[in-house]
Design a protein around this motif. Structure first.
Motif: not given
Length: 305
Positions: A38-41, A45-46, A59-63
């Motif tokens: 949660n803190a990282l996201e 901001g993604v 997600t695309e950003a996560g991948l």
């Protein structure tokens, strides 16, 4: 992103597909991983994972972050192996992985001899029927019933290990001995748990009627104890069953289940002093027990005919 720990968290969640799995891999509790993600996201901001699915899907950003983390991990592990591979000290820790049956029947005696010869080397034995990843340094050395396929691994074949069915004298006196493999389905059979992926488990599923299974266990040692208690017949490696005085073979070894036992490490570690010493001493100790591993001593048998 300059913090490797951020990449480790995302990589662990991506591999495990859950916060609980990532927590187990990283050695933290579920709530800690939940809070870190949660803190990282929030900080970036993604959203990195779709948490409405099971397993979690990046997600695309996560991948993008998972793929970058895999590249970083590979580089870090390569440097770590290169440095460790130059270690000429006969001291430090060695992490070894082995199946529970080998650890129970043979390995501790060999390791005791190794420790007497090399008191400066600390041994950590990971008893696990899964194949731990030597490329990721989950262990330094593996003793496993599989020929190494990855080009980065170096191995030494120890023996070929046959398997067959065993029953207790009490059970066989009550129920008789199956005349052939087909007759096994008329007996009480001890099998694996439903999630098992071992070759022996698959063979049992393919060849034994599901109605024959009277007891299941995820542990081969527990299956052995179930045989000794008279619960039924179990498929066991011969080096495990042959030395038990109160159980007997009920079939000839099954050729299709004979496995090759290998001592394996990463090529980058093979010249490390403590790894080389382990290969020499423990490899030699296992080779000295090849007759037992390959069931050349035969074993008690009540096979028909």
């Amino acid at each position: 992103m300059s913090d490797w720990n951020e990449f480790r968290i995302v990589l662990a969640i991506g591999r495990a597909g859950s916060l609980a799995g990532a927590a187990k891999d990283l050695g933290h509790d579920h709530s800690t991983i939940f809070r870190w993600l949660n803190a990282l996201e929030k900080r970036r901001g993604v959203q990195l994972f779709d948490r409405t699915t099971h397993p979690y899907v990046p997600t695309e950003a996560g991948l993008q972050m998972v793929l970058a983390a895999e590249r970083l991990e590979a580089e870090i592990l390569a440097v770590d192996r290169a440095i460790t591979g130059q270690d000429a000290r006969l001291s430090g820790k060695l992490r070894i992985t082995s199946s529970e049956t080998l650890a129970y029947r043979i390995l501790n005696e060999v390791l005791a001899g190794f420790r007497r010869a090399h008191e400066g080397i600390e041994l950590e034995l990971l008893v696990d029927n899964r194949q731990l990843d030597l490329l990721r340094r989950e262990a330094d050395i593996a003793i496993r019933a599989t020929r190494p396929r990855e080009g980065e691994l170096f191995g030494r074949k120890i023996a070929s290990t046959p398997w067959t069915f065993y029953g207790s004298r009490r059970y066989l006196a009550d129920r008789g001995c199956p005349s052939d493999l087909a007759a096994l389905s008329d007996h009480a059979v001890i099998g694996w748990d439903s999630g098992a992926v071992a070759a022996a488990s698959k063979w049992l599923t393919d060849n034994i009627s599901p109605h024959a299974f009277a007891y299941r266990s995820s542990s081969l040692i527990n299956q052995l104890m179930a045989v000794k208690a008279g619960l039924g017949l179990a498929l066991l490696p011969c080096y495990l069953g042959d030395l038990e005085p109160d159980i007997e073979r009920v079939q000839d070894p099954l050729d299709e289940l004979t496995r090759e036992l290998w001592l394996i490490t990463h090529k980058d570690l093979r010249h490390t002093a403590r790894v080389r010493a382990f290969f020499d001493h423990v490899g030699g100790g296992l080779l000295a027990r090849r007759a037992l591993l390959e069931a050349e001593c035969g074993g008690h048998s009540t096979m028909a005919g």
